[in-house]
Design a protein around this motif. Structure first.
Motif, PDB file in Angstrom:
ATOM      1  N   ALA A  69       0.711  -1.298  -0.101  1.00  0.00           N
ATOM      2  CA  ALA A  69       0.062   0.136  -0.142  1.00  0.00           C
ATOM      3  C   ALA A  69       0.789   1.279  -0.314  1.00  0.00           C
ATOM      4  CB  ALA A  69      -1.021  -0.065   1.400  1.00  0.00           C
ATOM      5  N   MET A  70       1.972   1.123   0.741  1.00  0.00           N
ATOM      6  CA  MET A  70       2.833   2.453   0.674  1.00  0.00           C
ATOM      7  C   MET A  70       4.287   2.025   0.585  1.00  0.00           C
ATOM      8  SD  MET A  70       1.498   4.048   4.231  1.00  0.00           S
ATOM      9  CE  MET A  70       1.787   5.777   3.923  1.00  0.00           C
ATOM     10  N   THR A  71       5.114   2.607  -0.031  1.00  0.00           N
ATOM     11  CA  THR A  71       6.659   2.467   0.022  1.00  0.00           C
ATOM     12  C   THR A  71       7.128   2.709   1.565  1.00  0.00           C
ATOM     13  OG1 THR A  71       7.225   4.627  -0.398  1.00  0.00           O
ATOM     14  CG2 THR A  71       6.898   3.108  -2.250  1.00  0.00           C
ATOM     15  N   ALA A  72       8.513   2.033   1.686  1.00  0.00           N
ATOM     16  CA  ALA A  72       9.073   2.556   3.161  1.00  0.00           C
ATOM     17  C   ALA A  72       9.264   4.067   3.207  1.00  0.00           C
ATOM     18  CB  ALA A  72      10.330   1.899   3.051  1.00  0.00           C
ATOM     19  N   ASP A  73       9.718   4.786   2.190  1.00  0.00           N
ATOM     20  CA  ASP A  73       9.624   6.331   2.407  1.00  0.00           C
ATOM     21  C   ASP A  73       8.406   7.032   2.696  1.00  0.00           C
ATOM     22  OD1 ASP A  73      12.405   6.282   1.828  1.00  0.00           O
ATOM     23  OD2 ASP A  73      12.177   6.567  -0.334  1.00  0.00           O
TER      24      ASP A  73
END
Length: 165
Positions: A128-132
């Motif tokens: 759903a989201m990147t680590a950043d």
């Protein structure tokens, strides 16, 4: 401290345990503040708004447009959360971290813009989201807590709004 607080709560002018969950919350706040007379100073409620990519799979009865409509409603003071905040003296911060909509600062000055994206990706197919993005979200939350603290807040709570959550 725990025993002193519990003794104070148990010996208030009421039947022991009659306030239910409020008694355990009073104990918790007293332990956090390390006092027999806890106080709530400048309490804040931060409501984070974002759309969720899984909504594209039809998992919600409401379309994602409801998120931005509700955010506007909250920003104007018209939601249930607004009533509770007014009733209990909490300052409400409505924060866009990922709503699939562009709020005009001039039309919606009560919505704080901390947008990371226009919703998350669909976790059925990819993260759903990147680590950043995740790190940015955590930092945004921490920064908002710091802002509340600098204003004298010693109690804070969080909420969220987003279709597909």
């Amino acid at each position: 401290m725990r025993n002193l607080l519990q003794h104070k709560i148990d010996n208030l002018n009421k039947p022991k345990g009659s306030l239910g969950r409020l008694e355990s919350l009073a104990l918790q706040v007293g332990l956090i503040q390390q006092t027999l007379t806890p106080t709530l100073n400048h309490p804040c409620h931060i409501l984070f708004g974002a759309d969720h990519g899984i909504e594209r799979e039809g998992v919600s009865v409401s379309p994602r447009e409801v998120t931005w409509q509700q955010m506007i409603n909250f920003g104007r003071g018209g939601g249930g959360v607004n009533m509770f905040c007014r009733q209990h003296g909490f300052k409400l911060r409505v924060v866009d971290v990922g709503v699939d909509y562009d709020f005009s600062p001039s039309e919606h000055p009560h919505i704080i813009d901390r947008k990371i994206g226009y919703g998350t990706r669909n976790f059925l197919y990819e993260p759903a989201m990147t680590a950043d993005e995740y790190e940015r979200a955590i930092r945004i939350g921490a920064d908002l807590v710091d802002e509340c603290y600098k204003e004298g807040c010693n109690v804070i709570c969080f909420g969220e709004m987003g279709i597909g959550n």
